[in-house]
Scaffold this motif. Structure first.
Motif, short mmCIF file in Angstrom:
data_model
loop_
_atom_site.label_atom_id
_atom_site.label_comp_id
_atom_site.label_asym_id
_atom_site.label_seq_id
_atom_site.Cartn_x
_atom_site.Cartn_y
_atom_site.Cartn_z
N SER A 1 0.83 -1.21 0.00
CA SER A 1 0.00 0.00 0.00
C SER A 1 0.86 1.26 0.00
N LEU B 1 -0.95 -4.39 -12.96
CA LEU B 1 -1.08 -5.43 -11.93
C LEU B 1 -2.10 -6.48 -12.33
N ASP B 2 -3.17 -6.07 -13.01
CA ASP B 2 -4.18 -7.03 -13.47
C ASP B 2 -3.58 -8.00 -14.49
N ASP C 1 -2.69 5.84 -11.18
CA ASP C 1 -3.19 4.71 -10.41
C ASP C 1 -3.95 3.73 -11.31
N ARG C 2 -4.70 4.26 -12.26
CA ARG C 2 -5.46 3.39 -13.17
C ARG C 2 -4.52 2.58 -14.07
N GLU D 1 0.87 -9.18 -3.81
CA GLU D 1 -0.36 -9.79 -4.32
C GLU D 1 -0.14 -11.28 -4.62
N GLN E 1 -2.93 -0.14 -12.04
CA GLN E 1 -3.86 -1.24 -11.81
C GLN E 1 -3.96 -2.14 -13.02
N GLN E 2 -3.95 -1.58 -14.22
CA GLN E 2 -3.98 -2.39 -15.44
C GLN E 2 -2.76 -3.29 -15.53
N ARG F 1 -1.39 -10.41 -12.69
CA ARG F 1 -2.18 -11.31 -11.88
C ARG F 1 -2.68 -12.52 -12.66
N ARG G 1 2.46 1.70 -3.40
CA ARG G 1 1.51 2.19 -4.40
C ARG G 1 1.31 3.70 -4.26
#
Length: 231
Positions: free
Chosen positions: A107, A139-140, A132-133, A186, A136-137, A143, A110
């Motif tokens: 956290s 990290l997705d 941030d967006r 994660e 997140q893409q 993942r 980030r």
């Protein structure tokens, strides 16, 4: 006569050179900073790192005496013990994991990544949401398959200009390493959660409770000395 340090702190080598004292460093923890460039001779500095790939990075930063030294355990202390029935009831588990979840650190990383991105972007603080967006893409995408570390290519693809600018500026913090540590946290949480089907018990910080809906059992913190060995 001798300085010994766990992990390197900027300026240690220069200080020991000025005092004509030997310095021994063992780097054992992940870092979100690139190795700082040596600003003096490093003949008295002996640096060991647990990451084989980091040997080259330290040498390129100007440190002459660098070698790989992996982490290990002392078998005289970390060995199977005869547990009492009470201890076995307390510590036995079909599968167990002891360690930090890294969620709190992720956290913080980030927030720092987004701060650096906003400070670089011409739109300033208005770019926080964009940074941030995009993060997140990235990290997705990582993942989808944690078995292969794709963070270097994914971050470079989404933040090429940002990375180039921070490296040209000589920023000590590396945005790629910040993002990679988020993905590592994660991954750790996901793998432990996936072992919930096998009845895994987890000792560590409170953030492991996030794995309980998947079958993991959170057991609280564990003492690093005898309790860790009993588990």
């Amino acid at each position: 006569d001798l300085f010994v340090a766990v992990n390197y702190r900027k300026g240690l080598s220069e200080f020991c050179e000025s005092q004509r004292r030997k310095l021994i460093v063992w780097e054992i923890d992940p870092s979100t900073e690139a190795p700082p460039s040596a600003r003096s001779a490093t003949t008295r500095t002996h640096l060991c790192t647990w990451r084989r790939a980091h040997v080259r990075a330290w040498r390129e930063a100007g440190f002459a005496n660098v070698r790989y030294l992996p982490l290990a355990s002392d078998p005289r202390h970390r060995r199977p013990l005869d547990l009492t029935p009470e201890e076995r009831a307390r510590y036995a588990a079909p599968v167990c994991f002891v360690g930090a979840s890294m969620v709190a650190e992720a956290s913080a990383h980030r927030r720092r990544f987004v701060e650096l991105y906003a400070s670089w972007h011409p739109d300033g603080s208005a770019a926080r949401e964009l940074g941030d967006r995009r993060l997140q893409q990235v990290l997705d995408e990582q993942r989808a398959d944690y078995s292969t570390n794709r963070m270097p290519e994914l971050v470079a693809g989404a933040f090429a200009d940002f990375l180039d600018a921070t490296r040209r500026a000589g920023l000590q913090e590396d945005p790629l390493l910040l993002a990679s540590e988020i993905a590592a946290a994660e991954k750790r949480l996901a793998y432990v959660a996936d072992l919930g089907a096998f009845g895994i018990h987890v000792w560590g910080d409170e953030h492991w409770r996030a794995a309980e809906p998947y079958g993991a059992k959170y057991r609280g913190p564990a003492g690093h000395k005898d309790e860790l060995t009993k588990i």
